[in-house]
Motif scaffolding. Structure first.
Motif, PDB file in Angstrom:
ATOM      1  N   ARG A 141       0.874  -1.171   0.000  1.00  0.00           N
ATOM      2  CA  ARG A 141       0.000   0.000   0.000  1.00  0.00           C
ATOM      3  C   ARG A 141       0.916   1.227   0.000  1.00  0.00           C
ATOM      4  O   ARG A 141       1.462   1.597   1.059  1.00  0.00           O
ATOM      5  N   PRO A 142       1.134   1.845  -1.159  1.00  0.00           N
ATOM      6  CA  PRO A 142       2.049   2.997  -1.222  1.00  0.00           C
ATOM      7  C   PRO A 142       1.592   4.096  -0.280  1.00  0.00           C
ATOM      8  O   PRO A 142       0.406   4.427  -0.196  1.00  0.00           O
ATOM      9  N   ASP A 143       2.546   4.671   0.478  1.00  0.00           N
ATOM     10  CA  ASP A 143       2.196   5.724   1.430  1.00  0.00           C
ATOM     11  C   ASP A 143       2.272   7.114   0.802  1.00  0.00           C
ATOM     12  O   ASP A 143       2.072   8.122   1.479  1.00  0.00           O
ATOM     13  N   GLN A 144       2.576   7.158  -0.498  1.00  0.00           N
ATOM     14  CA  GLN A 144       2.576   8.412  -1.233  1.00  0.00           C
ATOM     15  C   GLN A 144       2.314   8.101  -2.698  1.00  0.00           C
ATOM     16  O   GLN A 144       2.448   6.947  -3.125  1.00  0.00           O
ATOM     17  N   PRO A 145       1.900   9.096  -3.485  1.00  0.00           N
ATOM     18  CA  PRO A 145       1.605   8.832  -4.899  1.00  0.00           C
ATOM     19  C   PRO A 145       2.794   8.186  -5.598  1.00  0.00           C
ATOM     20  O   PRO A 145       3.944   8.579  -5.399  1.00  0.00           O
ATOM     21  N   LEU A 146       2.489   7.148  -6.397  1.00  0.00           N
ATOM     22  CA  LEU A 146       3.558   6.443  -7.094  1.00  0.00           C
ATOM     23  C   LEU A 146       4.139   7.306  -8.207  1.00  0.00           C
ATOM     24  O   LEU A 146       3.410   7.800  -9.066  1.00  0.00           O
ATOM     25  N   THR A 154      12.157  -1.686 -12.783  1.00  0.00           N
ATOM     26  CA  THR A 154      13.557  -2.086 -12.941  1.00  0.00           C
ATOM     27  C   THR A 154      14.176  -2.452 -11.585  1.00  0.00           C
ATOM     28  O   THR A 154      15.024  -3.340 -11.497  1.00  0.00           O
ATOM     29  N   ALA A 155      13.738  -1.782 -10.521  1.00  0.00           N
ATOM     30  CA  ALA A 155      14.260  -2.074  -9.179  1.00  0.00           C
ATOM     31  C   ALA A 155      13.870  -3.481  -8.731  1.00  0.00           C
ATOM     32  O   ALA A 155      14.652  -4.158  -8.049  1.00  0.00           O
ATOM     33  N   VAL A 156      12.670  -3.929  -9.086  1.00  0.00           N
ATOM     34  CA  VAL A 156      12.260  -5.285  -8.716  1.00  0.00           C
ATOM     35  C   VAL A 156      13.189  -6.307  -9.382  1.00  0.00           C
ATOM     36  O   VAL A 156      13.645  -7.264  -8.748  1.00  0.00           O
ATOM     37  N   ALA A 157      13.472  -6.099 -10.667  1.00  0.00           N
ATOM     38  CA  ALA A 157      14.394  -6.998 -11.367  1.00  0.00           C
ATOM     39  C   ALA A 157      15.759  -7.001 -10.693  1.00  0.00           C
ATOM     40  O   ALA A 157      16.394  -8.052 -10.537  1.00  0.00           O
ATOM     41  N   MET A 158      16.215  -5.822 -10.268  1.00  0.00           N
ATOM     42  CA  MET A 158      17.509  -5.717  -9.613  1.00  0.00           C
ATOM     43  C   MET A 158      17.503  -6.466  -8.279  1.00  0.00           C
ATOM     44  O   MET A 158      18.496  -7.096  -7.893  1.00  0.00           O
ATOM     45  N   ILE A 247      15.275 -12.666  -1.718  1.00  0.00           N
ATOM     46  CA  ILE A 247      14.502 -11.778  -2.594  1.00  0.00           C
ATOM     47  C   ILE A 247      13.759 -10.737  -1.768  1.00  0.00           C
ATOM     48  O   ILE A 247      13.764  -9.538  -2.090  1.00  0.00           O
ATOM     49  N   LEU A 248      13.120 -11.170  -0.694  1.00  0.00           N
ATOM     50  CA  LEU A 248      12.365 -10.232   0.143  1.00  0.00           C
ATOM     51  C   LEU A 248      13.309  -9.234   0.817  1.00  0.00           C
ATOM     52  O   LEU A 248      13.001  -8.033   0.896  1.00  0.00           O
ATOM     53  N   ASN A 249      14.444  -9.706   1.300  1.00  0.00           N
ATOM     54  CA  ASN A 249      15.419  -8.800   1.915  1.00  0.00           C
ATOM     55  C   ASN A 249      15.868  -7.733   0.915  1.00  0.00           C
ATOM     56  O   ASN A 249      15.887  -6.528   1.220  1.00  0.00           O
ATOM     57  N   GLN A 250      16.247  -8.177  -0.267  1.00  0.00           N
ATOM     58  CA  GLN A 250      16.748  -7.244  -1.282  1.00  0.00           C
ATOM     59  C   GLN A 250      15.655  -6.284  -1.731  1.00  0.00           C
ATOM     60  O   GLN A 250      15.902  -5.080  -1.902  1.00  0.00           O
ATOM     61  N   PHE A 251      14.445  -6.798  -1.924  1.00  0.00           N
ATOM     62  CA  PHE A 251      13.374  -5.925  -2.392  1.00  0.00           C
ATOM     63  C   PHE A 251      13.060  -4.827  -1.392  1.00  0.00           C
ATOM     64  O   PHE A 251      12.985  -3.642  -1.757  1.00  0.00           O
ATOM     65  N   PHE A 252      12.853  -5.196  -0.130  1.00  0.00           N
ATOM     66  CA  PHE A 252      12.441  -4.183   0.835  1.00  0.00           C
ATOM     67  C   PHE A 252      13.566  -3.198   1.153  1.00  0.00           C
ATOM     68  O   PHE A 252      13.292  -2.054   1.527  1.00  0.00           O
ATOM     69  N   LEU A 254      15.709  -2.144  -1.239  1.00  0.00           N
ATOM     70  CA  LEU A 254      15.741  -1.284  -2.419  1.00  0.00           C
ATOM     71  C   LEU A 254      14.488  -0.426  -2.534  1.00  0.00           C
ATOM     72  O   LEU A 254      14.532   0.699  -3.041  1.00  0.00           O
ATOM     73  N   TYR A 255      13.371  -0.950  -2.049  1.00  0.00           N
ATOM     74  CA  TYR A 255      12.098  -0.225  -2.135  1.00  0.00           C
ATOM     75  C   TYR A 255      12.155   1.111  -1.392  1.00  0.00           C
ATOM     76  O   TYR A 255      11.469   2.064  -1.752  1.00  0.00           O
ATOM     77  N   GLN A 256      12.990   1.181  -0.377  1.00  0.00           N
ATOM     78  CA  GLN A 256      13.087   2.422   0.403  1.00  0.00           C
ATOM     79  C   GLN A 256      13.740   3.556  -0.394  1.00  0.00           C
ATOM     80  O   GLN A 256      13.469   4.726  -0.140  1.00  0.00           O
ATOM     81  N   THR A 257      14.583   3.205  -1.351  1.00  0.00           N
ATOM     82  CA  THR A 257      15.388   4.238  -2.026  1.00  0.00           C
ATOM     83  C   THR A 257      15.328   4.160  -3.549  1.00  0.00           C
ATOM     84  O   THR A 257      16.090   4.860  -4.220  1.00  0.00           O
ATOM     85  N   TYR A 258      14.432   3.336  -4.107  1.00  0.00           N
ATOM     86  CA  TYR A 258      14.477   3.100  -5.551  1.00  0.00           C
ATOM     87  C   TYR A 258      14.296   4.372  -6.373  1.00  0.00           C
ATOM     88  O   TYR A 258      14.817   4.477  -7.493  1.00  0.00           O
TER      89      TYR A 258
END
Length: 321
Positions: A141-146, A154-158, A247-252, A254-258
């Motif tokens: 649930r994005p906490d701000q407009p995407l 691309t960040a998910v692939a990374m 995968i979950l570690n890397q995603f979360f 990267l999600y903070q700064t993508y």
């Protein structure tokens, strides 16, 4: 966490030791009979638990998908992340979308050992045989407009690339936007779906689906075997649980700064397309050109007969080697 999960966690934490029913009961605040029933239920579910008279129970490693086993390797910040694991689902993305419609807690994760109606981009069927793949969806649930959606895809692939590299040492190739290739064959597809709030017309939830062929499977249709591969052709040196954790570690992380795009240099370094002549399908239009780069917003930049053009969407249907 259920009694079975708590019991399994205790056994996993001390894999070389036998733990008696009395020890387990005291640790969990339940009777020895309740321990025995939980042990039997875990065995029925497929866990390998060794029983030794007068000594107790010991866990034996298995690749059975398991929340405690995944949680064992999660970063400390993710220990409370809800993990929903199923033997079979029609689609993990569909289950995540249903949870979003019901306003369930987010983020949370949906994982299936098998999908009976898995799908990819443009509704294409994604073959999802049991015991050989990772079929995982992340509900956010994005906490701000995407913004910078191209950067997120691309960040998910990374994230998946880094997880594979960290756990196996294998360096795969990335085909824009977010397909992963190994030894010339596709091993992973990623599908992001946005859910819009009817009243506000704003994106309320985001579902990110990851389908990864972990081990070779004979179920893959013959017509796809020249195009579709797997991360491992022989006995995998790691389990699916370990790779899911990574995968979950890397995603979360990267999600903070993508949105800053700092990962793009690494993404470009492992791009399957940069410098190659490709055909891009965008709707009914086909565009041919040479891939110059992936720009700062995750767009594909082509050198075409009419000059440089940037594309935020589309599918590369041909790579001319």
């Amino acid at each position: 966490m259920s009694t079975q999960e708590k019991l399994l966690t205790l056994l996993i934490e001390q894999p070389s030791k036998y733990l008696s029913g009395e020890q387990l009961g005291q640790a969990l605040g339940i009777s020895r009979t309740a321990v025995w029933k939980a042990i039997q239920a875990l065995k029925v579910a497929g866990y390998q638990l060794e029983t030794k008279p007068h000594q107790g129970y010991r866990y034996q490693p298995t690749d059975l998908l398991s929340a405690p086993l995944i949680r064992q390797n999660l970063d400390a910040t993710l220990t409370d992340l809800p993990l929903n694991i199923f033997k079979e689902l029609a689609s993990t993305n569909q289950s995540a979308k249903k949870a979003a419609a019901e306003n369930s807690v987010s983020p949370q994760i949906f994982i299936a050992d098998q999908q009976t109606a898995g799908y990819g981009r443009y509704g294409r069927t994604f073959v999802s045989p049991e015991q050989s793949g990772i079929y995982l969806s992340i509900l956010l649930r994005p906490d701000q407009p995407l913004t910078d959606v191209g950067l997120l895809t691309t960040a998910v692939a990374m994230s998946v690339f880094r997880a594979i590299k960290a756990t196996t040492g294998i360096s795969v190739d990335i085909k824009w936007v977010n397909d992963l290739y190994y030894q010339g064959k596709k091993i992973c597809g990623i599908l992001s779906e946005a859910i819009t709030d009817f009243e506000s017309q704003q994106i309320s939830h985001l579902v990110i689906g990851i389908g990864l062929n972990f081990a070779d499977s004979t179920v893959i249709p013959a017509e796809l075997q020249s195009k579709v591969g797997a991360l491992f052709q022989q006995q995998p040196p790691i389990t699916r649980n370990q790779l899911i954790s990574a995968i979950l570690n890397q995603f979360f992380q990267l999600y903070q700064t993508y949105t800053q795009g700092e990962f793009l240099a690494e993404y470009r370094e492992h791009s399957l397309l940069i410098g190659r002549n490709v055909t891009l399908q965008q709707g009914q239009q086909s565009i041919t050109g040479t891939v110059k780069t992936i720009n700062a917003t995750g767009e594909l930049v082509l050198t075409t007969s009419t000059g440089l053009r940037s594309f935020s969407s589309g599918e590369v249907t041909k790579v001319h080697f």
